[in-house]
Enzyme design. Structure first.
Site, PDB file in Angstrom:
ATOM      1  N   LYS A 235       0.873  -1.172   0.000  1.00 38.15           N
ATOM      2  CA  LYS A 235       0.000   0.000   0.000  1.00 38.15           C
ATOM      3  C   LYS A 235       0.904   1.214   0.000  1.00 38.15           C
ATOM      4  O   LYS A 235       1.813   1.336   0.832  1.00 38.15           O
ATOM      5  CB  LYS A 235      -0.914   0.017   1.235  1.00 38.15           C
TER       6      LYS A 235
ATOM      7  N   SER B 266      -0.908  -0.840  -4.484  1.00 37.61           N
ATOM      8  CA  SER B 266      -2.185  -0.129  -4.464  1.00 37.61           C
ATOM      9  C   SER B 266      -1.985   1.194  -3.743  1.00 37.61           C
ATOM     10  O   SER B 266      -1.505   1.221  -2.606  1.00 37.61           O
ATOM     11  CB  SER B 266      -3.235  -0.982  -3.733  1.00 37.61           C
TER      12      SER B 266
END
Length: 366
Positions: free
Chosen positions: A164, A233
């Site tokens: 992330k 992401s």
């Protein structure tokens, strides 16, 4: 090397703030909250800059877990690696995948390598570092640290690296400008791609998939540089990279195994089947094996074609290409897996070949 057991639990959610399923498993004793190492989630937002379902989901989870762990919500977020991926277009189902880790003895008679996971965090990035070599270098170091945390030394045993990473907002861009520095891009949406791409290149460097001499100008340009196992992401909810590595080890006492393949394009069903076959879940599944979850990257091919035919995902001004890609790849994988509760993340810059992306499968072995 210590022996650990990894637990994997997939829990459907009714909304980004729904923690009822997880709490029920904790209250029943199925999950020990102190053993939770990482939580990956798919939320029903748009997956864009203003997708606050990701932050909402993390806040809800931290608030619910805080009293179970005797920690503040902020401390929970530091202890557990949270990765929320927005966008459940098409048949994709919002859900959480909870990973636990605990000390355990390897049962007598257990053979082969089993699932191990490890986590690490980078430092916070300055806005002008996002999408550039600083993010690549720091991510590579974090991947190495996460491998050590997992107890895995051979890069060949790594089958998936989930990250992330942050993005740029107008405020963050202005902060850099005020110091006389320029950011990689002035667009918040395009910054998501830069951050994903630089993070993926960091994985490739750490695992020896590419040489370490990657330059700022290679990000989103040298698509021949990529990782076969990176899944990144980006989101507005953080300023650093959260890194989770997944691999197999002979020192694991887990009842799970992970395998992967690489999709060459968005309709590469053969690669998905290869990943399933790699953990004994092919056309003729091995006895005593059960699918837990599939994790994949999806993107619209940047050259505007798939196998010689033009696609229009990059030219649609109503729906972003990442949403198109998630729906397409999600439908393909769901059809092969028999469930829409799979983790498909959009935007695969430097994650597999251009237009394709890694796909990993976790199976439970009885």
């Amino acid at each position: 090397m210590r022996t650990t057991a990894v637990g994997v639990f997939k829990i459907a959610t009714r909304g980004p703030g729904d923690v009822a399923g997880l709490m029920a498993m904790i209250d029943s004793g199925a999950i020990d909250p102190t053993s939770i190492l990482a939580i990956l989630g798919k939320t029903e937002g748009n997956g864009g800059v203003n997708d606050f379902t990701r932050e909402y989901a993390v806040a809800a989870l931290c608030t619910a877990l805080a009293p179970k762990l005797g920690l503040s919500s902020q401390a929970v977020e530091q202890r557990i690696a949270f990765v929320m991926s927005g966008g459940t277009e098409g048949v994709l189902t919002p859900h959480l995948t909870v990973f636990t880790r605990s000390e355990a003895e390897r049962p007598a008679g257990m053979s082969g390598k089993r699932l191990r996971i490890g986590i690490a965090h980078t430092r916070d990035f300055l806005p002008e570092e996002i999408g550039r070599s600083a993010q690549i270098t720091e991510t590579a170091a974090a991947v190495t640290a996460a491998m050590a945390d997992a107890g895995i030394t051979d890069p060949a045993d790594i089958h998936f690296v989930q990250i992330k990473c942050p993005l740029l907002t107008s405020d963050r861009i202005e902060t850099a400008n005020a110091r006389g520095n320029k950011t990689a891009t002035i667009g918040s949406y395009s910054s998501m791609a830069y951050s994903r791409g630089a993070s993926a290149l960091g994985v490739a460097v750490a695992l020896g998939e590419i040489a370490p001499d990657v330059r700022d100008e290679d990000v989103l340009r040298r698509y021949d540089l990529f990782s076969n196992v990176a899944s990144t992401s980006s989101g507005i909810e953080l300023l650093h990279n959260v890194v989770i590595v997944f691999g197999n080890s002979a020192s694991s006492a887990s009842e799970f195994e992970i395998g992967h393949a690489v999709m060459d394009d968005a309709i590469d069903a053969t690669a998905v089947m290869s990943a399933l076959k790699g953990v004994g879940l092919g056309a003729t599944p091995q006895p005593g094996r059960e699918l837990v979850n599939i994790f994949a990257k999806a993107e619209a091919s940047p050259d505007g074609t798939i196998r010689g035919f033009r696609h229009t995902m990059l030219e649609d001004t109503d729906i972003s290409s990442t949403r198109h890609a998630r729906a397409a790849v999600g439908g393909l994988i769901a059809g092969l897996a028999g469930t829409g509760a799979v983790y498909v993340s959009g935007g695969a810059e430097h994650q597999g070949p251009a237009g394709g992306g890694p796909v990993a499968v976790i199976a439970r072995l009885s």
